[in-house]
Design an enzyme around this catalytic site. Structure first.
Site, PDB file in Angstrom:
ATOM      1  N   GLY A  92      73.635  38.930  29.251  1.00  8.97           N
ATOM      2  CA  GLY A  92      74.992  38.762  28.769  1.00  8.97           C
ATOM      3  C   GLY A  92      75.113  38.637  27.269  1.00  8.97           C
ATOM      4  O   GLY A  92      76.180  38.284  26.752  1.00  8.97           O
TER       5      GLY A  92
ATOM      6  N   GLU B 103      67.655  39.269  30.958  1.00  8.33           N
ATOM      7  CA  GLU B 103      68.191  40.531  31.452  1.00  8.33           C
ATOM      8  C   GLU B 103      69.237  41.129  30.511  1.00  8.33           C
ATOM      9  O   GLU B 103      70.412  41.228  30.851  1.00  8.33           O
ATOM     10  CB  GLU B 103      68.816  40.325  32.839  1.00  8.33           C
ATOM     11  CG  GLU B 103      67.849  39.799  33.885  1.00  8.33           C
ATOM     12  CD  GLU B 103      68.556  39.338  35.149  1.00  8.33           C
ATOM     13  OE1 GLU B 103      69.799  39.283  35.170  1.00  8.33           O
ATOM     14  OE2 GLU B 103      67.858  39.006  36.121  1.00  8.33           O
ATOM     15  N   PRO B 104      68.865  41.548  29.309  1.00 12.16           N
ATOM     16  CA  PRO B 104      69.840  42.213  28.443  1.00 12.16           C
ATOM     17  C   PRO B 104      70.186  43.608  28.960  1.00 12.16           C
ATOM     18  O   PRO B 104      69.322  44.334  29.445  1.00 12.16           O
ATOM     19  CB  PRO B 104      69.110  42.298  27.099  1.00 12.16           C
ATOM     20  CG  PRO B 104      67.658  42.347  27.479  1.00 12.16           C
ATOM     21  CD  PRO B 104      67.527  41.478  28.694  1.00 12.16           C
TER      22      PRO B 104
ATOM     23  N   ARG C 180      73.927  45.279  27.981  1.00 12.62           N
ATOM     24  CA  ARG C 180      74.860  45.694  26.936  1.00 12.62           C
ATOM     25  C   ARG C 180      74.192  45.685  25.563  1.00 12.62           C
ATOM     26  O   ARG C 180      74.404  46.586  24.743  1.00 12.62           O
ATOM     27  CB  ARG C 180      76.047  44.718  26.944  1.00 12.62           C
ATOM     28  CG  ARG C 180      77.133  45.008  25.930  1.00 12.62           C
ATOM     29  CD  ARG C 180      78.019  43.780  25.709  1.00 12.62           C
ATOM     30  NE  ARG C 180      78.365  43.116  26.939  1.00 12.62           N
ATOM     31  CZ  ARG C 180      79.514  43.285  27.583  1.00 12.62           C
ATOM     32  NH1 ARG C 180      80.420  44.086  27.084  1.00 12.62           N
ATOM     33  NH2 ARG C 180      79.758  42.632  28.706  1.00 12.62           N
TER      34      ARG C 180
ATOM     35  N   ARG D 202      87.599  49.457  30.017  1.00  7.31           N
ATOM     36  CA  ARG D 202      87.450  48.070  29.594  1.00  7.31           C
ATOM     37  C   ARG D 202      88.661  47.541  28.820  1.00  7.31           C
ATOM     38  O   ARG D 202      89.014  46.370  28.936  1.00  7.31           O
ATOM     39  CB  ARG D 202      86.189  47.887  28.745  1.00  7.31           C
ATOM     40  CG  ARG D 202      84.895  48.104  29.533  1.00  7.31           C
ATOM     41  CD  ARG D 202      83.663  47.747  28.694  1.00  7.31           C
ATOM     42  NE  ARG D 202      83.566  46.320  28.479  1.00  7.31           N
ATOM     43  CZ  ARG D 202      83.847  45.709  27.353  1.00  7.31           C
ATOM     44  NH1 ARG D 202      84.248  46.423  26.286  1.00  7.31           N
ATOM     45  NH2 ARG D 202      83.722  44.401  27.237  1.00  7.31           N
TER      46      ARG D 202
ATOM     47  N   TYR E  62      89.911  44.392  30.670  1.00  7.24           N
ATOM     48  CA  TYR E  62      89.554  43.127  30.031  1.00  7.24           C
ATOM     49  C   TYR E  62      90.309  42.859  28.735  1.00  7.24           C
ATOM     50  O   TYR E  62      90.015  41.860  28.079  1.00  7.24           O
ATOM     51  CB  TYR E  62      88.054  43.110  29.673  1.00  7.24           C
ATOM     52  CG  TYR E  62      87.090  43.366  30.782  1.00  7.24           C
ATOM     53  CD1 TYR E  62      87.210  42.737  32.019  1.00  7.24           C
ATOM     54  CD2 TYR E  62      86.018  44.241  30.611  1.00  7.24           C
ATOM     55  CE1 TYR E  62      86.298  42.966  33.034  1.00  7.24           C
ATOM     56  CE2 TYR E  62      85.098  44.466  31.614  1.00  7.24           C
ATOM     57  CZ  TYR E  62      85.243  43.829  32.829  1.00  7.24           C
ATOM     58  OH  TYR E  62      84.337  44.056  33.815  1.00  7.24           O
TER      59      TYR E  62
ATOM     60  N   CYS F 141      98.604  59.092  33.249  1.00  8.14           N
ATOM     61  CA  CYS F 141      99.989  58.701  33.553  1.00  8.14           C
ATOM     62  C   CYS F 141     100.077  57.196  33.778  1.00  8.14           C
ATOM     63  O   CYS F 141     100.417  56.723  34.871  1.00  8.14           O
ATOM     64  CB  CYS F 141     100.497  59.467  34.771  1.00  8.14           C
ATOM     65  SG  CYS F 141     100.672  61.228  34.474  1.00  8.14           S
TER      66      CYS F 141
ATOM     67  N   TYR G 181      78.992  50.247  29.900  1.00  2.29           N
ATOM     68  CA  TYR G 181      80.192  50.131  30.736  1.00  2.29           C
ATOM     69  C   TYR G 181      81.259  51.174  30.418  1.00  2.29           C
ATOM     70  O   TYR G 181      82.402  51.028  30.836  1.00  2.29           O
ATOM     71  CB  TYR G 181      80.788  48.714  30.641  1.00  2.29           C
ATOM     72  CG  TYR G 181      79.783  47.667  31.028  1.00  2.29           C
ATOM     73  CD1 TYR G 181      79.359  47.554  32.337  1.00  2.29           C
ATOM     74  CD2 TYR G 181      79.211  46.830  30.075  1.00  2.29           C
ATOM     75  CE1 TYR G 181      78.395  46.617  32.705  1.00  2.29           C
ATOM     76  CE2 TYR G 181      78.250  45.897  30.420  1.00  2.29           C
ATOM     77  CZ  TYR G 181      77.847  45.800  31.748  1.00  2.29           C
ATOM     78  OH  TYR G 181      76.904  44.875  32.092  1.00  2.29           O
TER      79      TYR G 181
END
Length: 456
Positions: free
Chosen positions: A267, A309-310, A312, A353, A357, A384, A414
């Site tokens: 993360g 666990e990288p 991104r 995203r 987000y 649309c 992502y």
């Protein structure tokens, strides 16, 4: 209106840059990535297109492995897993494995890609809150190094399956530590009221550990935590690590079983607009090693082997999305301010995203340099949907016009992995660039691909 961003000029020396390491302005003002002018990329390959800097990605993977190997050398060692949900492809999984990373997968599809890439099964971890029988069986037959269990029911089910297949099942228990870190609520994964993990507070995590120990078909490797995504402050990892190490010590004292491993998740954040200064692997690894060293001493237990666990942080900055501008429309907002809507040939189908987000991005004119005064602009797609926004507010030159190329940096994570065919737009391809050479690692879809699935 949010404060508009201005895309910083590419600079490999700037640690806050959202651009991949090889991106630069050429003498005549266009952007170049991997030694290739983006005008040539757009001419040969249709836009939109994801452009992935292979050397940049490999360098980030290598930096994580080196930093954690060195920081944990005097402890029990460390492993770095690439969280492939950020972007999984055969080429990328192969690249990170060649740089010394393991690979973390969350579905059967991601597992299939990792195996196709030649990643050894024992260097693969399987996650997921609702793994199917087929996914679990494939993982067991592939000899994965760990299966991260996410519920009490899964523990019993996995043990039964491993027993029937007579295959080893190394497991870690995913613990919900209560640490809430990162950005949007949808990407914070360690508070109590959400779908992942087993609560430490309620006692479910300890019950899960006891359930694993009660099943001889399972081998308990350790405890796992993942506290969120796009995290720029490392303090949450210290709190989560403390919770895991205390539970580990408690289990050892009461059962005689000292779990050999602890996974602190990933993360780690990146810079999307140039306004953030994310921690580097050389900062992250020693900080976590210090926490593990200190807490292990306080708890009087040998330190565990640690994994992280990288995802991104490895692939995100290595990618950019190249669009071509279509229409440009000035609009007066309700408060009387002016904004220009710059429409591009992609949108929420290649980057959801922003809509999902409210994620922040920036953009730059990529095919030329402009001296025109900057104006507040919103980069939007062709779908649309009024929420079809790529960059909410960005300062772009006032002379942006149809046919110009726009580059949006930091889209390696992502973007393609969450892409869709909304409005039946074919998904863009992923073009890897390095040393003046370009090749598709994921080819672009065509209308024939869409129609091939439509059986009428």
């Amino acid at each position: 209106m949010s404060a508009p961003t201005t895309a910083p000029e590419p600079s490999a020396a700037d640690p806050s840059t959202p651009w991949a390491g090889s991106v630069r302005r050429t003498a005549d003002g266009s952007l170049e990535v991997g030694g290739i002018d983006v005008r040539d990329i757009a001419a040969e390959h249709r836009t939109p297109v994801y452009v992935l800097d292979e050397a940049d990605l490999r360098g980030r993977a290598r930096a994580f492995v080196t930093a954690f190997t060195e920081a944990f050398a005097d402890l029990a060692g460390a492993d770095v897993y690439y969280a492939s949900k950020a972007f999984a492809s055969v080429a990328v999984d192969r690249w990170v494995a060649e740089e010394g990373m393991h690979v973390d997968v969350s579905t059967g599809g991601e597992l299939a890609v990792a195996l196709r890439a030649g990643v050894p099964g024992d260097r693969v971890a399987l996650h997921g809150n609702n793994k199917s029988d087929a996914e679990l069986e494939r993982a067991l037959r592939a000899g994965v190094g760990r299966i991260v269990v996410d519920s009490l029911g899964e523990i019993e089910h996995l043990a039964d399956l491993a027993g029937r297949l007579d295959l080893p099942a190394p497991v870690m228990v995913r613990v919900t530590t209560g640490v809430h870190a990162g950005g949007h609520d949808f990407i914070a994964t360690a508070h109590e009221d959400q779908k992942f993990g087993l609560s430490l507070t309620s006692g479910a995590a300890r019950a899960a550990v006891d359930a694993v120990l009660a099943r001889p078909e399972l081998t308990l490797l350790g405890l796992h935590s993942h506290i969120g995504s796009q995290i720029l402050d490392l303090s949450g990892f210290e709190v989560a690590a403390g919770a895991l190490l205390r539970l580990r010590a408690e289990v050892a004292a009461e059962t005689g079983t000292l779990m050999p491993e602890v996974d602190l998740g990933g993360g780690y954040g990146i810079s999307y607009t140039g306004g953030d200064l994310p921690p580097t692997p050389a900062q992250i690894a020693p900080a976590l090693a210090d926490v593990v060293r200190r807490l292990s001493a306080e708890l009087a237990t040998p330190p565990p082997r640690v994994s992280v666990e990288p995802g991104r942080a490895v692939v995100g900055p290595a990618g950019l999305t190249l669009y071509r501008v279509g229409t440009v429309k000035p609009v007066t907002t309700e408060d009387g301010t002016e904004r220009r809507y710059v429409s591009v040939d992609g949108g929420m189908s290649d980057n959801i995203r922003t809509a999902l987000y409210d994620a922040a991005y920036t953009a730059a004119v990529a095919n030329r340099r402009s001296e025109a005064p900057a104006v507040v602009s919103r980069v939007v797609g062709k779908h649309c949907e009024s929420g079809d926004i790529v960059v909410r507010d960005v300062l772009l030159p006032g002379d942006v016009t149809s046919g110009d190329l726009l580059a949006v940096p930091a889209t390696g994570a992502y973007g393609r992995s969450m892409a869709s065919n909304y409005n039946l737009l074919p998904r863009p391809g992923v073009l890897a660039v390095r040393d003046g050479q370009a090749r598709y690692v994921v080819r672009p879809e065509t209308e024939d691909d869409l129609l091939a699935l439509d059986v009428g």
